[in-house]
Design an enzyme around this catalytic site. Sequence first.
Site, PDB file in Angstrom:
ATOM      1  CD  GLU A  41      -2.792   1.088   2.481  1.00  0.00           C
ATOM      2  OE1 GLU A  41      -2.710   0.155   3.300  1.00  0.00           O
ATOM      3  OE2 GLU A  41      -3.588   2.033   2.594  1.00  0.00           O
ATOM      4  NE  ARG A 284       4.147  -8.279  10.579  1.00  0.00           N
ATOM      5  CZ  ARG A 284       3.634  -7.359   9.767  1.00  0.00           C
ATOM      6  NH1 ARG A 284       2.584  -7.632   9.035  1.00  0.00           N
ATOM      7  NH2 ARG A 284       4.163  -6.162   9.703  1.00  0.00           N
ATOM      8  CE  LYS A 294       3.148   0.158   4.685  1.00  0.00           C
ATOM      9  NZ  LYS A 294       2.357   0.048   3.483  1.00  0.00           N
TER      10      LYS A 294
HETATM   11  P1  ATP Z   1       2.137  -1.657   7.757  1.00  0.00           P
HETATM   12  O1  ATP Z   1       1.243  -2.353   8.710  1.00  0.00           O
HETATM   13  O2  ATP Z   1       3.444  -1.238   8.307  1.00  0.00           O
HETATM   14  O3  ATP Z   1       1.446  -0.590   6.960  1.00  0.00           O
HETATM   15  P2  ATP Z   1       1.553  -3.544   5.836  1.00  0.00           P
HETATM   16  O4  ATP Z   1       1.704  -4.991   6.077  1.00  0.00           O
HETATM   17  O5  ATP Z   1       0.192  -2.995   5.890  1.00  0.00           O
HETATM   18  O6  ATP Z   1       2.557  -2.783   6.742  1.00  0.00           O
HETATM   19  P3  ATP Z   1       1.667  -3.402   3.054  1.00  0.00           P
HETATM   20  O7  ATP Z   1       2.153  -2.301   2.218  1.00  0.00           O
HETATM   21  O8  ATP Z   1       0.228  -3.694   3.029  1.00  0.00           O
HETATM   22  O9  ATP Z   1       2.184  -3.111   4.488  1.00  0.00           O
HETATM   23  O10 ATP Z   1       2.502  -4.724   2.799  1.00  0.00           O
HETATM   24  C1  ATP Z   1       2.819  -5.243   1.530  1.00  0.00           C
HETATM   25  C2  ATP Z   1       3.197  -6.678   1.684  1.00  0.00           C
HETATM   26  O11 ATP Z   1       4.316  -6.801   2.551  1.00  0.00           O
HETATM   27  C3  ATP Z   1       2.073  -7.506   2.282  1.00  0.00           C
HETATM   28  O12 ATP Z   1       1.921  -8.680   1.505  1.00  0.00           O
HETATM   29  C4  ATP Z   1       2.558  -7.823   3.659  1.00  0.00           C
HETATM   30  O13 ATP Z   1       2.103  -9.087   4.059  1.00  0.00           O
HETATM   31  C5  ATP Z   1       4.076  -7.783   3.512  1.00  0.00           C
HETATM   32  N1  ATP Z   1       4.717  -7.439   4.775  1.00  0.00           N
HETATM   33  C6  ATP Z   1       4.522  -6.346   5.521  1.00  0.00           C
HETATM   34  N2  ATP Z   1       5.244  -6.395   6.655  1.00  0.00           N
HETATM   35  C7  ATP Z   1       5.930  -7.563   6.629  1.00  0.00           C
HETATM   36  C8  ATP Z   1       6.848  -8.204   7.512  1.00  0.00           C
HETATM   37  N3  ATP Z   1       7.216  -7.659   8.675  1.00  0.00           N
HETATM   38  N4  ATP Z   1       7.354  -9.408   7.143  1.00  0.00           N
HETATM   39  C9  ATP Z   1       7.011  -9.958   5.982  1.00  0.00           C
HETATM   40  N5  ATP Z   1       6.151  -9.416   5.111  1.00  0.00           N
HETATM   41  C10 ATP Z   1       5.596  -8.228   5.420  1.00  0.00           C
HETATM   42 MG    MG Z   2      -1.452  -3.102   4.814  1.00  0.00          MG
END
Ligand code: ATP
Ligand code: MG
Length: 580
Positions: A41, A284, A294
Amino acid sequence: MSTEPAAPPAADAPRDFIRQIVRDDLAAGRHGAIHTRFPPEPNGYLHIGHAKAICLSFGVAREFDGWCNLRLDDTNPGREDPEFVEGIKEDVRWLGYDWHELRHASDYFEVFYRAALKLIGDGLAYVDDLSADEVRAYRGTLTEPGRDSPFRDRGVEENLDLFRRMRAGEFADGSKTLRAKIDMAAGNINLRDPALYRIRKVAHQNTGDAWPIYPMYDFAHALSDALEGITHSLCTLEFEDHRPLYDWCVDKVDLPNHPELWQPLLEAGLKTVPAKPRQIEFSRLNLSYCITSKRKLAQLVNEGHVDGWDDPRMNTLRGLRRRGFTPAGIRLLVDRVGVSKQNSVIDYAVFESCIREDLDASAPRRMAVLDPLKLVVINLPEGHEETLVFANHPKDESFGTREVPFSREVWIEREDFTEVPPKGFKRLVPGGEVRLRGVGIVKCDEVVKDAGGHVVELRVSLDPESRHGLPGADRKVKGTIHWVAAARAVAAEVRLYDRLFDVPAPDDEGDGRPWTAHINPDAKRVVQGWLEPAAAAAAPEQRFQFERLGYFVADREDHRPGAPVFNRVVTLRDTWAKGA
Ligand code: ATP
Ligand code: MG
């Protein structure tokens, strides 16, 4: 794109459960080729956690001769910024990957809308007038079933009419939702008639004011995967409970058999071959001393705790890059951590050791002095200068050699001399001997102090028989120290970075203090040091091992060959380990 089965993987290829599924699927002929995607995102920059998802989705596609899309999941208007889109693209490329196609979920808004109309027509979705609070109250709990909304049994024609009017912008934000008609008694709460669309009259960065309604994540994500022909949709474990809904959306909309739904994409020039994707979840990446949210990373920037998203203390990919961490070192971490369904926290020291391992092999050596003390070789003539030749890497001749100026006066590290040596001290003491790296053995004849008793200069004599290349050069002394020729040294700003937090789990310490209270005030220290000319001449982002000090990188923003600025990537040893 090949339709042959992928070649068998190399013996050392990762063998986690996801790659095993892919291998089995290919062996069974379930797919001509593997298609994956990475769907961030664009509401912030990528962080170290994302590196795992990137390496996995892009890595699997590469290993099995398939492809991976970069898809920006931009279904939340107002939260997303084109600056982040550019940043994400840059960071993915920096990590060493490239995408088959760049897509935006917003490319598919018309398809999602048509899919929603199809679900309504099939009696599988309805317009609900309950407010958000009421929906929550009707939803039930983990132990109690939910209750049907009074609007659940609206007829198809009425639902079609209301949904079209939602789309036309006739209703206020939050006054209606489109919900899937699944099962209000389902054990999995995600299946209790989840929302598919909400009304939000907010301009979108790609579609402007075209849409007053926006699709919900589960619906948009499942259909985006199906539209792009994704075969293996890899995501983190928190989506496991969403998988039944993901499958429901994929199956009930059934894009492959309904080309009329995606006709607008073909007209817009997008090549699309919809398929039925399979979602697979993995754990994760959690690292101690790191924040991988983020929102919290944004808070660090917005509250001025750091100097921006690319501050070298940040565990964003651009922060790590500026700090001097290498793409290969990050990929090595992801490899080491492996892929499983087991949640765990990886010690930050593991990350640092991966970076050291890569830099030990890839970084040429240089000499720098960060806390200088002048050393004068009194048995060399006044103004003496010479040029020595040093190997750039002790273990790899392909790095070649360089010229290192040596002069009668050199800088050494202040801590390499002491008047009162602790037990085991192997460096310079009054009357003692030490080897000046690549030069020979010097003996400390005189310690010069200022009026305050502070040591300002050491006067030493160089044993002429011990010069590099002479028979006496092998004479044993306990210590070897590095130096920089004072006459030719280049002054540099050196930024000594350390971990941003002083506790392993800043957002989960359970000590009642806010997570920002755990910011390490000593995570950045700036000193003025002296560099040998061949270090000062570096291009931005060039990394070196400064002998005996650690790995350093020429700052990608502020470094100029005439005015060098270096960041410490990591020390040579783990200084946080117990007893270090
Ligand atoms: P945040 O909660 O920090 O906004 P998010 O998971 O919502 O992070 P996205 O941009 O939606 O962030 O994530 C894109 C991809 O990265 C998703 O498929 C998510 O599962 C993966 N991802 C995010 N954080 C991790 C992590 N700590 N380890 C592995 N994969 C991750
Ligand atoms: Mg997300």
